[in-house]
Write a protein that holds these residues in place. Structure first.
Motif, PDB file in Angstrom:
ATOM      1  N   HIS A   1      -7.343  -5.307   6.145  1.00 21.43           N
ATOM      2  CA  HIS A   1      -8.106  -5.666   4.957  1.00 21.43           C
ATOM      3  C   HIS A   1      -7.647  -7.047   4.468  1.00 21.43           C
TER       4      HIS A   1
ATOM      5  N   THR B   1      -3.115 -10.058   3.525  1.00 24.75           N
ATOM      6  CA  THR B   1      -3.787  -8.974   4.239  1.00 24.75           C
ATOM      7  C   THR B   1      -2.952  -7.703   4.158  1.00 24.75           C
TER       8      THR B   1
ATOM      9  N   GLN C   1      -8.390   1.445  -3.979  1.00 24.28           N
ATOM     10  CA  GLN C   1      -8.247   2.554  -3.054  1.00 24.28           C
ATOM     11  C   GLN C   1      -8.841   2.186  -1.696  1.00 24.28           C
ATOM     12  N   LEU C   2      -8.038   2.333  -0.643  1.00 22.72           N
ATOM     13  CA  LEU C   2      -8.501   2.082   0.718  1.00 22.72           C
ATOM     14  C   LEU C   2      -8.710   3.413   1.436  1.00 22.72           C
ATOM     15  N   ASN C   3      -9.371   3.364   2.569  1.00 14.00           N
ATOM     16  CA  ASN C   3      -9.530   4.572   3.378  1.00 14.00           C
ATOM     17  C   ASN C   3      -8.452   4.618   4.465  1.00 14.00           C
TER      18      ASN C   3
ATOM     19  N   VAL D   1       0.856  -1.175   0.000  1.00 21.06           N
ATOM     20  CA  VAL D   1       0.000   0.000   0.000  1.00 21.06           C
ATOM     21  C   VAL D   1       0.896   1.231   0.000  1.00 21.06           C
TER      22      VAL D   1
ATOM     23  N   PRO E   1     -13.378  -6.433   4.041  1.00 25.69           N
ATOM     24  CA  PRO E   1     -12.929  -5.430   5.009  1.00 25.69           C
ATOM     25  C   PRO E   1     -13.043  -5.876   6.459  1.00 25.69           C
TER      26      PRO E   1
ATOM     27  N   HIS F   1     -12.374  -8.549  -1.922  1.00 23.58           N
ATOM     28  CA  HIS F   1     -11.944  -7.753  -0.773  1.00 23.58           C
ATOM     29  C   HIS F   1     -12.888  -8.021   0.393  1.00 23.58           C
TER      30      HIS F   1
ATOM     31  N   PHE G   1      -2.780   5.489  -0.007  1.00 29.51           N
ATOM     32  CA  PHE G   1      -3.697   4.430   0.436  1.00 29.51           C
ATOM     33  C   PHE G   1      -4.231   3.612  -0.747  1.00 29.51           C
ATOM     34  N   THR G   2      -3.417   3.487  -1.772  1.00 27.51           N
ATOM     35  CA  THR G   2      -3.732   2.616  -2.899  1.00 27.51           C
ATOM     36  C   THR G   2      -3.008   1.293  -2.701  1.00 27.51           C
ATOM     37  N   VAL G   3      -3.772   0.211  -2.570  1.00 24.36           N
ATOM     38  CA  VAL G   3      -3.172  -1.097  -2.373  1.00 24.36           C
ATOM     39  C   VAL G   3      -2.984  -1.760  -3.737  1.00 24.36           C
TER      40      VAL G   3
ATOM     41  N   ILE H   1      -3.718  -1.262   7.954  1.00 21.92           N
ATOM     42  CA  ILE H   1      -3.499   0.180   7.969  1.00 21.92           C
ATOM     43  C   ILE H   1      -3.200   0.605   9.405  1.00 21.92           C
TER      44      ILE H   1
END
Length: 603
Positions: free
Chosen positions: A449, A466, A441-443, A373, A403, A401, A377-379, A469
Motif C-alpha cells: 500500500h 509504503t 483499516q487495511l485488508n 500496521v 492500493p 492511499h 491490520f490498522t495502519v 502486507i
C-alpha cells in the motif's frame, strides 16, 4: 478537477489533463500540463536522484543544472541545493520532488530531467504551460468574455419562429433581455428586435434556410459573471442556446481566487497582471489596511514592441512590463506586514482594473514520515510539520492511499488528526508546528500500500511511505526446555521461525493459559508432569482460516523419590530401659514388704 498520475517503470504515458502534482518514473517520457501561476510539483522516484536539469528556450537549448541532491544521505529528508530561486527541491531516500516556486511560465516548451547519482539520465519530461485563467476548462456550454472585449453570442435555428433572449443571474429568477420577430424571408430584410435592457444589443437576420440572431454586451459586462444566457422560441420547451458566462477582467490577476492572492513568505512573492494591450500604459498600487492607496509603479506602453522600464515608487517592490502582462515582485521588507493589503493593476486612467487582497503564508512540508500496521491490520501514519503559517490558522493535513501505486483515493478526514501548537521564531514571527497522524483499516491481502500526504498551505501532495502486507510462515518454534525441575519456575516463548514473522505479525498465544506468546509457570509441581500446552498463531480474525498453525509442548517435571526413614532404636532402648526399671522397682517393693511381714510374725 486535479488529477495525479503515478506511472510504473517502462510504461509510456500521455497526459492530457491539467496536473498540479505528477509523479515521474524511470524511463517514462511524458508531457506535463500545468496552469501558469499555480505552484505544481514533480516527483521522481525509484532510484537515488543526483540532480535535476532544464533544457529549453530559456537556456538556448543547452542543459542547465537547476538542482543537486548528490550530497543527501541515503535515508531521511534532505533539502537539495538549487541554483535558482525559481525552484525548490527535496529528497527523501529514493524520492525527490521539484517544486515550482516562481516564474512557472518560463518553463514552457522546456524539458525537466531527473538523473541518477551516477549522472545517467533516467527521466526527461516536457512541460506545457496553459495560459491562466482557464475559467471554462471543465464546464459544459461555457464561454469566457473579456470585460472590455466582450464576445457576442449567436443563436440560430428558428427562422420561422419568434425568439427571445433571457439572462439568469445567481440567486435571481430568469429575466428577459429582449425579443425578435420571425424573419420575412422573401424580403431578406433584418428582423425586428426589441431590447428591454440597455446593457445588451440584439440583431437578427434571415433567409429561406436560416435566421441568425446575435446578442452583444454593451454595458456592465461584469454583472453577467456566473450567469446563464438563453435564446429560446416561446413555444419550444428546449432553448436554442443556453450558455454559462465567465467574465474575465480586462486587467486581471490570474492568481486571485475568492478575492485573495496567496503569497508564500520569503519564496513565491510574485503577482502577475495580464490583459493589457501594447498601446496601454498601466500602473500598480497597494492599499494597506486602514490606509490610503499608494502607487507602487507606473509602466509605459509597448507600442513599438519594446517595453520601457517601469518607474518603481516603493523600494519593497520590483515591477516588470511585458507586451501583454506585468509582474509585481516583493523584494524587501517584512512579508507579514503586507497581510490584508489590496494590490491593484490598472490602466493609468483607472477605467479598467483588477484588485485582490494579499494573503501571506508559509508553506508546510511533511517530514519524518512513518507507517506501522498492527495485528488488526490498522495502519497508522505519522508526519511532522516543523513550520507552517496561514493567516486565519486554517492549516489542513490530507492523506491519500494508493492500493496499486496508480490510482489514488482520499483518506477520510475523520481518520486524520492534526495536532499543532504555535511558536515564535528568532525574528518574532509566529508559526505553527506539530504532527499529523492517520489511521486506516487495511485488508489481509498480501500487497503493498502506497501513501501520500499533503499539508495546506504547502507545496502539494508528496510521497510518504509504503506498508507491505506479508503473511507469516506456517512454522512455529518454542524456547521451552525438555524437563523442568520440580519447584523451579518455567518461562518460555513461542514464535514463528526466523524470517517468517510476517507484517503485521501474527497473534501468538498459549491456548487456555495465557493471551501472550510467553508461557510462565511458577514453582512447577509434579502433578503437572505430562501436561500438554498448545501454542497457536492467528493472523487476522480468529477463524479456521485465520489460525495459521499450532505447536504442542508436553511438560515433563523432574523430581526424586523419598528414601525410607531409619528404624528408631533409641526409642526402643528407652522403652525397654524404662520397662526394666519399672520391673526392678516393683521387685524391690515386694521384697521390702515381704521382709516387714516376716519381722512381724517373728515377734
Amino acid at each position: 478537477m486535479e488529477q495525479t498520475v503515478l506511472v510504473f517503470c517502462c510504461f509510456t504515458v500521455c497526459f492530457t489533463q491539467v496536473d498540479s502534482s505528477t509523479v515521474m518514473r524511470c524511463s517514462v517520457n511524458a508531457t506535463f500540463h500545468f496552469v501558469e501561476d499555480q505552484t505544481p510539483n514533480i516527483t521522481c522516484s525509484g532510484f537515488p536522484v543526483g540532480y535535476w536539469s532544464l533544457t529549453g528556450p530559456p537556456t538556448g537549448g543547452q542543459e542547465l543544472r537547476i538542482g543537486d541532491c548528490s550530497s543527501c544521505a541515503p535515508v531521511g529528508a534532505c533539502s537539495c541545493k538549487t541554483n535558482t530561486t525559481d525552484y525548490s527541491i527535496t529528497r527523501n531516500g529514493d524520492i525527490s520532488t521539484l517544486f515550482f516556486v516562481d516564474n512557472l511560465s518560463g518553463n514552457n516548451r522546456s524539458t525537466i530531467t531527473c538523473s541518477r547519482e551516477d549522472n545517467n539520465t533516467c527521466v526527461t519530461s516536457t512541460i506545457n504551460i496553459i495560459k491562466a485563467p482557464v475559467l471554462c476548462q471543465h464546464a459544459n456550454n461555457c464561454i469566457e468574455i473579456v470585460e472590455d472585449q466582450p464576445t457576442p453570442i449567436t443563436c440560430q435555428g428558428a427562422q420561422d419562429k419568434d425568439i427571445y433572449w433571457s439572462v439568469t443571474r445567481p440567486s435571481t429568477p430568469e429575466n428577459r433581455i429582449g425579443n425578435c420577430s420571425k424573419c420575412a424571408t422573401k424580403s431578406h430584410l433584418p428582423c425586428t428586435c426589441h431590447t428591454h435592457n440597455g446593457d445588451y444589443s440584439i440583431t437578427r437576420t434571415g433567409d429561406k434556410t436560416t435566421a441568425v440572431s446575435i446578442l452583444q454586451f454593451v454595458n456592465n459586462v461584469a454583472t453577467n459573471d456566473n450567469s446563464t444566457i438563453k435564446c429560446s422560441a416561446p413555444e419550444d420547451n428546449q432553448p436554442l442556446v443556453s450558455v454559462s458566462i465567465k467574465v474575465i477582467p480586462a486587467y486581471r490577476l490570474p492568481a486571485c481566487n475568492n478575492s485573495k492572492v496567496a503569497l508564500y513568505e520569503n519564496s513565491n512573492r510574485r503577482i502577475r497582471c495580464e490583459g493589457m494591450e501594447l498601446s496601454q500604459d498601466m500602473y500598480w498600487s497597494i492599499t494597506y489596511p486602514n490606509m490610503t492607496e499608494h502607487t507602487v509603479a507606473e509602466c509605459g506602453n509597448c507600442e513599438n514592441e519594446m517595453c520601457p522600464q517601469c518607474d518603481v515608487k516603493i523600494d519593497d517592490f520590483s515591477v516588470e512590463r511585458n507586451q501583454t502582462f506585468s509582474v509585481l515582485r516583493m523584494t524587501a521588507g517584512n512579508d507579514r506586514d503586507k497581510e490584508g493589503a489590496i494590490v491593484k493593476c490598472s490602466k493609468l486612467n483607472n477605467a479598467t482594473n483588477h484588485q485582490c487582497q494579499l494573503s501571506i503564508r508559509y508553506p508546510g512540508a511533511p517530514e519524518n514520515s512513518s507507517l506501522v500496521v498492527d495485528s488488526n491490520f490498522t495502519v497508522t501514519g505519522r508526519v511532522q510539520v516543523n513550520k507552517v503559517y496561514e493567516p486565519d490558522g486554517s492549516v489542513a493535513c490530507l492523506w491519500y492511499h494508493s492500493p496499486d501505486n496508480v490510482s489514488i483515493e482520499d483518506v477520510p478526514t475523520s481518520a486524520i488528526h492534526l495536532n499543532l501548537f504555535s511558536f515564535t521564531d528568532d525574528n518574532g514571527l509566529e508559526y505553527l508546528r506539530g504532527t499529523c497522524t492517520m489511521t486506516m483499516q487495511l485488508n489481509a491481502s498480501e500487497m503493498t500500500h502506497y501513501f501520500h500526504v499533503e499539508i495546506q498551505p504547502g507545496g502539494g501532495r508528496t510521497f510518504a511511505d509504503t506498508v507491505t502486507i506479508v503473511k507469516p510462515g506456517p512454522n512455529l518454534t518454542t524456547t521451552c526446555p525438555d524437563y523442568v525441575t520440580e519447584g523451579s519456575d518455567l518461562t518460555c516463548e513461542c514464535s514463528h521461525c526466523t524470517a517468517q514473522h510476517g507484517n503485521p505479525p501474527a497473534t501468538i498465544s498459549w491456548r487456555d493459559v495465557t493471551g501472550t506468546a510467553v508461557l510462565h509457570l511458577p514453582s512447577v509441581h509434579r502433578n503437572l508432569n505430562g501436561t500438554e500446552f498448545v501454542c497457536t498463531s492467528v493472523w487476522g480474525e480468529e477463524t479456521p482460516d485465520g489460525v495459521l498453525s499450532s505447536e504442542n509442548y508436553t511438560l515433563l517435571v523432574a523430581y526424586d523419590e523419598p528414601e525410607p526413614e531409619p528404624f528408631p532404636w533409641v526409642v526402643v532402648a528407652v522403652v525397654v530401659g524404662a520397662t526394666v526399671l519399672v520391673i526392678i522397682i516393683v521387685i524391690a517393693i515386694v521384697v521390702v514388704v515381704y521382709r516387714r511381714r516376716g519381722n512381724i510374725v517373728m515377734t
